[in-house]
Motif scaffolding. Structure first.
Motif, mmCIF file in Angstrom:
data_model
loop_
_atom_site.group_PDB
_atom_site.id
_atom_site.type_symbol
_atom_site.label_atom_id
_atom_site.label_comp_id
_atom_site.label_asym_id
_atom_site.label_seq_id
_atom_site.Cartn_x
_atom_site.Cartn_y
_atom_site.Cartn_z
ATOM 1 N N TYR A 1 -0.222 -7.525 1.269
ATOM 2 C CA TYR A 1 0.458 -8.397 0.592
ATOM 3 C C TYR A 1 0.428 -8.007 -1.017
ATOM 4 C CZ TYR A 1 0.710 -11.545 4.574
ATOM 5 O OH TYR A 1 1.173 -12.100 5.903
ATOM 6 N N ALA A 2 -0.678 -7.618 -1.253
ATOM 7 C CA ALA A 2 -0.986 -6.865 -2.672
ATOM 8 C C ALA A 2 0.060 -5.638 -2.876
ATOM 9 C CB ALA A 2 -2.301 -6.726 -2.983
ATOM 10 N N GLY A 3 0.166 -5.097 -1.859
ATOM 11 C CA GLY A 3 0.924 -3.895 -1.811
ATOM 12 C C GLY A 3 2.584 -4.297 -1.838
ATOM 13 N N ILE A 4 2.881 -5.275 -1.251
ATOM 14 C CA ILE A 4 4.186 -5.750 -1.360
ATOM 15 C C ILE A 4 4.453 -6.191 -2.860
ATOM 16 C CG2 ILE A 4 5.837 -7.534 -0.472
ATOM 17 C CD1 ILE A 4 4.516 -7.368 2.371
ATOM 18 N N ASP A 5 3.558 -6.917 -3.427
ATOM 19 C CA ASP A 5 3.658 -7.721 -4.684
ATOM 20 C C ASP A 5 3.848 -6.168 -5.694
ATOM 21 O OD1 ASP A 5 3.545 -10.322 -3.875
ATOM 22 O OD2 ASP A 5 1.406 -10.259 -4.232
ATOM 23 N N MET A 6 3.110 -5.438 -5.513
ATOM 24 C CA MET A 6 2.894 -4.181 -6.216
ATOM 25 C C MET A 6 4.493 -3.359 -6.285
ATOM 26 S SD MET A 6 0.659 -0.842 -6.507
ATOM 27 C CE MET A 6 1.408 -0.150 -5.143
ATOM 28 N N ALA A 7 4.777 -3.456 -4.964
ATOM 29 C CA ALA A 7 6.172 -2.654 -4.940
ATOM 30 C C ALA A 7 7.405 -3.534 -5.549
ATOM 31 C CB ALA A 7 6.496 -2.460 -3.352
ATOM 32 N N LEU A 8 7.230 -4.721 -5.211
ATOM 33 C CA LEU A 8 8.330 -5.791 -6.060
ATOM 34 C C LEU A 8 8.134 -5.572 -7.622
ATOM 35 C CD1 LEU A 8 8.270 -8.800 -3.678
ATOM 36 C CD2 LEU A 8 10.257 -6.838 -3.952
ATOM 37 N N TYR A 9 7.107 -5.555 -8.002
ATOM 38 C CA TYR A 9 6.696 -5.354 -9.421
ATOM 39 C C TYR A 9 7.317 -4.054 -10.016
ATOM 40 C CZ TYR A 9 3.998 -4.351 -13.829
ATOM 41 O OH TYR A 9 3.766 -4.156 -15.073
ATOM 42 N N LEU A 10 7.116 -3.015 -9.121
ATOM 43 C CA LEU A 10 7.662 -1.693 -9.420
ATOM 44 C C LEU A 10 9.125 -1.643 -9.449
ATOM 45 C CD1 LEU A 10 6.935 1.290 -10.296
ATOM 46 C CD2 LEU A 10 6.942 1.792 -7.708
ATOM 47 N N VAL A 11 9.661 -2.143 -8.483
ATOM 48 C CA VAL A 11 11.175 -2.511 -8.507
ATOM 49 C C VAL A 11 11.834 -3.228 -9.935
ATOM 50 C CG1 VAL A 11 13.199 -3.634 -7.426
ATOM 51 C CG2 VAL A 11 11.586 -2.202 -5.994
ATOM 52 N N GLY A 12 11.187 -4.215 -10.051
ATOM 53 C CA GLY A 12 11.437 -4.973 -11.224
ATOM 54 C C GLY A 12 10.996 -3.927 -12.858
ATOM 55 N N LEU A 13 10.265 -3.369 -12.511
ATOM 56 C CA LEU A 13 10.269 -2.222 -13.785
ATOM 57 C C LEU A 13 11.257 -1.396 -13.983
ATOM 58 C CD1 LEU A 13 6.494 -1.513 -13.802
ATOM 59 C CD2 LEU A 13 7.560 -2.870 -15.431
ATOM 60 N N LEU A 14 11.709 -0.838 -12.533
ATOM 61 C CA LEU A 14 12.424 0.390 -12.706
ATOM 62 C C LEU A 14 14.056 -0.094 -12.547
ATOM 63 C CD1 LEU A 14 10.810 2.645 -10.147
ATOM 64 C CD2 LEU A 14 11.092 3.115 -12.399
ATOM 65 N N LYS A 15 14.232 -1.411 -12.016
ATOM 66 C CA LYS A 15 15.585 -1.770 -11.926
ATOM 67 C C LYS A 15 16.033 -3.177 -12.345
ATOM 68 C CE LYS A 15 17.318 1.792 -9.677
ATOM 69 N NZ LYS A 15 18.300 2.754 -10.228
ATOM 70 N N GLY A 16 14.792 -3.841 -12.795
ATOM 71 C CA GLY A 16 14.994 -5.003 -13.351
ATOM 72 C C GLY A 16 14.742 -6.389 -12.429
ATOM 73 N N PRO A 17 14.445 -7.525 -13.107
ATOM 74 C CA PRO A 17 13.763 -8.495 -12.308
ATOM 75 C C PRO A 17 14.941 -8.930 -11.424
ATOM 76 C CG PRO A 17 14.239 -9.044 -14.561
ATOM 77 C CD PRO A 17 14.143 -7.549 -14.546
ATOM 78 N N HIS B 1 -1.716 -2.779 -13.235
ATOM 79 C CA HIS B 1 -0.816 -1.579 -14.094
ATOM 80 C C HIS B 1 -1.452 -1.580 -15.227
ATOM 81 C CE1 HIS B 1 3.431 -0.665 -15.762
ATOM 82 N NE2 HIS B 1 2.368 0.510 -15.693
ATOM 83 N N ASP B 2 -2.197 -0.187 -15.334
ATOM 84 C CA ASP B 2 -2.829 0.400 -16.319
ATOM 85 C C ASP B 2 -2.415 1.724 -16.515
ATOM 86 O OD1 ASP B 2 -4.825 0.880 -18.034
ATOM 87 O OD2 ASP B 2 -6.707 1.218 -16.714
ATOM 88 N N GLY B 3 -1.528 1.941 -17.924
ATOM 89 C CA GLY B 3 -0.927 2.750 -18.246
ATOM 90 C C GLY B 3 0.000 3.515 -17.178
ATOM 91 N N ASN B 4 -0.294 4.732 -16.743
ATOM 92 C CA ASN B 4 0.667 5.211 -15.755
ATOM 93 C C ASN B 4 0.220 5.280 -14.188
ATOM 94 O OD1 ASN B 4 -1.146 7.134 -15.786
ATOM 95 N ND2 ASN B 4 0.307 8.728 -15.911
ATOM 96 N N VAL B 5 -0.479 4.142 -14.036
ATOM 97 C CA VAL B 5 -1.209 3.883 -12.780
ATOM 98 C C VAL B 5 -1.146 2.623 -12.291
ATOM 99 C CG1 VAL B 5 -3.271 3.853 -11.098
ATOM 100 C CG2 VAL B 5 -2.892 5.711 -12.876
ATOM 101 N N ILE B 6 -0.385 2.419 -11.281
ATOM 102 C CA ILE B 6 -0.281 0.850 -10.601
ATOM 103 C C ILE B 6 -0.991 0.901 -9.318
ATOM 104 C CG2 ILE B 6 1.214 -0.748 -9.734
ATOM 105 C CD1 ILE B 6 3.553 0.304 -11.514
ATOM 106 N N THR B 7 -1.901 0.163 -9.110
ATOM 107 C CA THR B 7 -2.629 0.399 -7.922
ATOM 108 C C THR B 7 -2.693 -1.092 -7.136
ATOM 109 O OG1 THR B 7 -4.813 1.234 -6.716
ATOM 110 C CG2 THR B 7 -4.821 0.041 -8.768
ATOM 111 N N ALA B 8 -3.083 -1.397 -5.521
ATOM 112 C CA ALA B 8 -3.172 -2.443 -5.387
ATOM 113 C C ALA B 8 -3.941 -2.178 -4.043
ATOM 114 C CB ALA B 8 -1.896 -3.287 -4.640
ATOM 115 N N ALA B 9 -4.540 -3.325 -3.345
ATOM 116 C CA ALA B 9 -5.562 -3.059 -2.075
ATOM 117 C C ALA B 9 -4.783 -4.218 -1.112
ATOM 118 C CB ALA B 9 -6.809 -3.236 -2.271
ATOM 119 N N GLY B 10 -4.271 -3.707 0.099
ATOM 120 C CA GLY B 10 -4.086 -4.998 0.911
ATOM 121 C C GLY B 10 -2.704 -4.912 1.073
#
Length: 70
Positions: A30-46, A19-28
């Motif tokens: 499982y990394a994409g699932i982790d990134m999606a859950l991180y984004l849910v945490g940012l938007l809707k809470g942990p 997560h760098d500024g307004n860009v969140i990126t992942a490759a793979g």
């Protein structure tokens, strides 16, 4: 990693997502699932991120996103 570094002015990190500024990126997958859950945490809470994780029955080792969204 060494091959990527050979391109010169490139910062290579050994992370499942970045997560760098307004860009969140992942490759793979499982990394994409982790990134999606991180984004849910940012938007809707942990707690919502944990509910989504439980609903999709995803339990990575280590639980990377939990620290970032907590």
């Amino acid at each position: 990693i060494e091959w990527l570094k050979s391109f010169g002015d490139v910062e290579v990190v050994n992370e499942r997502f970045v997560h760098d500024g307004n860009v969140i990126t992942a490759a793979g997958v499982y990394a994409g699932i982790d990134m999606a859950l991180y984004l849910v945490g940012l938007l809707k809470g942990p707690e919502t991120a944990r509910l989504v994780q439980k609903a999709i029955e995803y339990y990575p080792e280590p639980p990377e996103f939990a620290e970032a969204s907590a």
